[in-house]
Structure formats: C-alpha cells, structure tokens
Design a protein around this motif. Structure first.
Motif, mmCIF file in Angstrom:
data_model
loop_
_atom_site.group_PDB
_atom_site.id
_atom_site.type_symbol
_atom_site.label_atom_id
_atom_site.label_comp_id
_atom_site.label_asym_id
_atom_site.label_seq_id
_atom_site.Cartn_x
_atom_site.Cartn_y
_atom_site.Cartn_z
ATOM 1 N N UNK A 173 -2.214 1.886 -9.640
ATOM 2 C CA UNK A 173 -1.171 2.295 -8.703
ATOM 3 C C UNK A 173 0.205 1.994 -9.297
ATOM 4 N N UNK A 174 1.231 2.497 -8.646
ATOM 5 C CA UNK A 174 2.594 2.210 -9.064
ATOM 6 C C UNK A 174 3.015 0.838 -8.540
ATOM 7 N N UNK A 175 4.069 0.294 -9.103
ATOM 8 C CA UNK A 175 4.578 -1.013 -8.682
ATOM 9 C C UNK A 175 5.333 -0.844 -7.365
ATOM 10 N N UNK A 176 4.801 -1.393 -6.298
ATOM 11 C CA UNK A 176 5.355 -1.113 -4.972
ATOM 12 C C UNK A 176 6.802 -1.568 -4.823
ATOM 13 N N UNK A 177 7.091 -2.825 -5.114
ATOM 14 C CA UNK A 177 8.450 -3.324 -4.897
ATOM 15 C C UNK A 177 9.446 -2.644 -5.826
ATOM 16 N N UNK A 178 9.028 -2.357 -7.051
ATOM 17 C CA UNK A 178 9.908 -1.659 -7.994
ATOM 18 C C UNK A 178 10.231 -0.264 -7.475
ATOM 19 N N UNK A 179 9.221 0.451 -7.025
ATOM 20 C CA UNK A 179 9.429 1.819 -6.564
ATOM 21 C C UNK A 179 10.281 1.868 -5.295
ATOM 22 N N UNK B 166 0.828 -1.209 0.000
ATOM 23 C CA UNK B 166 0.000 0.000 0.000
ATOM 24 C C UNK B 166 0.862 1.258 0.000
ATOM 25 N N UNK B 167 1.817 1.306 0.907
ATOM 26 C CA UNK B 167 2.666 2.494 1.022
ATOM 27 C C UNK B 167 3.684 2.581 -0.106
ATOM 28 N N UNK B 168 4.137 1.452 -0.611
ATOM 29 C CA UNK B 168 5.124 1.470 -1.680
ATOM 30 C C UNK B 168 4.549 1.794 -3.038
ATOM 31 N N UNK B 169 3.235 1.641 -3.188
ATOM 32 C CA UNK B 169 2.589 1.862 -4.487
ATOM 33 C C UNK B 169 2.126 3.298 -4.688
ATOM 34 N N UNK B 170 2.312 4.138 -3.674
ATOM 35 C CA UNK B 170 1.883 5.528 -3.792
ATOM 36 C C UNK B 170 0.395 5.722 -3.629
ATOM 37 N N UNK C 27 15.742 4.846 -18.256
ATOM 38 C CA UNK C 27 15.415 3.466 -18.628
ATOM 39 C C UNK C 27 14.175 2.971 -17.883
ATOM 40 N N UNK C 28 14.056 3.342 -16.614
ATOM 41 C CA UNK C 28 12.879 2.939 -15.842
ATOM 42 C C UNK C 28 11.624 3.586 -16.415
ATOM 43 N N UNK C 29 11.724 4.841 -16.818
ATOM 44 C CA UNK C 29 10.585 5.531 -17.424
ATOM 45 C C UNK C 29 10.144 4.833 -18.708
ATOM 46 N N UNK C 30 11.107 4.429 -19.517
ATOM 47 C CA UNK C 30 10.788 3.719 -20.763
ATOM 48 C C UNK C 30 10.093 2.397 -20.454
ATOM 49 N N UNK C 31 10.613 1.666 -19.472
ATOM 50 C CA UNK C 31 10.021 0.377 -19.103
ATOM 51 C C UNK C 31 8.589 0.552 -18.609
ATOM 52 N N UNK C 32 8.350 1.593 -17.829
ATOM 53 C CA UNK C 32 6.996 1.841 -17.338
ATOM 54 C C UNK C 32 6.040 2.125 -18.489
ATOM 55 N N UNK C 33 6.523 2.847 -19.481
ATOM 56 C CA UNK C 33 5.697 3.102 -20.655
ATOM 57 C C UNK C 33 5.397 1.827 -21.421
#
Length: 244
Positions: free
Chosen positions: A119-125, A57-61, A197-203
C-alpha cells in the motif's frame, strides 16, 4: 500492517468492540472493503483505535474511493479521542494543513517511514495532498499545476493514466501546452518540483513505477477535486480499482 494488530483503545460497549475486532480480522485476511465497513461502525461508536486505523486504511489507498479528507478527519478524531500514535504525529497533519510543512520535510518523512508493504504511505499521502493543495491555493498556482500535470500525463503510453485524466473531467483545451506554461521559480514550478522529488523518494524506498504514478495522480486529482474544476471530476480511486 502491524499497526492494526495492537489496539490502544477498548470500548466498554460490547457491540462497538465487536465491530472493531471484526474489522481488524478482515484487515488481517486482506479484505479491506469489509474491514472499512466494520471499522466505520466502530468509529461511529467512538472507538479511538477504529478512527486511527481508518486514517491508515483510507490514507494508504487500500479502498475506493481514495478520500484524503476522510482519512485526515479520522486522524484528527483519533488524536482528539486520545490515541497516542495519532497525537504524536498530529503536528505533521496540522503543519500540512497550514501550508507550512515544506517539501523537504515531506521527503524526509517518506524516506524515514519506508515502504508500506503493498500500500501507499498513509500519513505521507495525506500530508502531501493537503499540503500541495493549500500551497496551490495560497499562491494562486492551482491552474498552472493542473495544466502542467495533465499535459504531462497525456503523453503517457499507459492506458490507466489516460483513464485517470478522463475521470477528472477537464477539457483538453485547458491543459494542452501546460508543460510550457510554468515560469522557473514560480509557485507552480516549485509544487511540480516537489511532486518530482516525492516520486524520486518513493522509488528510493522500493515502490515500483505504477505505485509512484498512482500516488502522483492521486495528489493531482485531489488538487483538482478541491478546485472549481472538481465539480466535473469523479472520486479518486484506490489501489483496488485505479489500474482497471
């Protein structure tokens, strides 16, 4: 968020278990702030699944403040309490905290996990924020990375990005011209390349530009908060308030 629906752990304390169940119900209804409050109470009673779900929950923003350290702490505690999913993935967090994770592993992790709904990917973030911060400190790249990122962000037409810069509390004179300070191949250059690179992967996995920008701002904001400049910065915001 299917991960929230099947608890590994059931507390023998009826009050603690009730807090956990109530928290999960709020999650299923989409009330993330209420869910957070109840899961915190369950975690205070030692509920392993509450710790694990709080890390997600907290890691996903999903809520404000967006606290990577609190999320990581819950991940560690869930693993220590015997939660199998937390234990299975703990090596990722441990590697990130040592600075030995590597951008390629981070990107691979993001691509394999796929998009996390709204939501964002918690463990990745969590791993990204802590890995990039450790790397900046290890190689003395913090100032150059902050200056580069804020100088680039300052050219945006989006008001929410300028609001983020203002919340970081850093004088413009510090970061102005930061885009031109990096030496090719330097540690700071490699960190900013990693963020690209992370931004590209998220896209590639389906996140829209707003989410991608928020993720990058959150990681950079974490680096700022962990630096001497963090004393003037506001806490990071989750998806519920970042764009306001």
């Amino acid at each position: 968020m299917a991960l929230f629906r099947k608890p590994f752990f059931k507390s023998e304390n009826a009050g603690v278990e009730d807090e956990y169940v109530t928290g999960v119900r709020h999650l299923q209804r989409g009330d993330m702030n209420a869910a957070s409050r109840h899961l915190v109470k369950a975690a205070e009673g030692g509920h392993a699944s509450a710790f694990y779900n709080l890390s997600i929950l907290w890691g996903s923003g999903a809520v404000s403040p967006y606290d990577f350290d609190a999320a990581a702490d819950c991940w560690y505690k869930a693993a220590a309490a015997g939660h199998p999913k937390a234990q299975e993935s703990l090596w990722l967090l441990e590697a990130a905290d040592r600075g030995g994770f590597g951008t390629e592993n981070l990107i691979d992790m993001a691509l394999k996990q796929g998009k996390n709904g709204t939501f964002l990917q918690s463990s990745v973030m969590i791993c990204a924020a802590r890995f990039f911060d450790v790397t900046c400190k290890k190689y003395g790249a913090t100032n150059d990375v902050i200056a580069y990122e804020l100088d680039g962000a300052a050219s945006s037409d989006w008001k929410f990005i300028h609001a983020f810069i203002e919340r970081m509390g850093i004088d413009r004179s510090f970061y102005e011209g930061g885009l031109n300070r990096l030496s090719e191949g330097s540690a700071a250059d490699q960190v900013t390349d990693g963020l690209n690179d992370l931004a590209v992967a998220m896209g590639q996995i389906g996140y829209d530009q707003n989410f991608i920008v928020m993720a990058r701002c959150s990681i950079v904001g974490y680096i700022i908060l962990k630096s001497p400049y963090g004393q003037h910065a506001e806490p990071l915001r989750g998806l519920d308030t970042f764009f306001k």
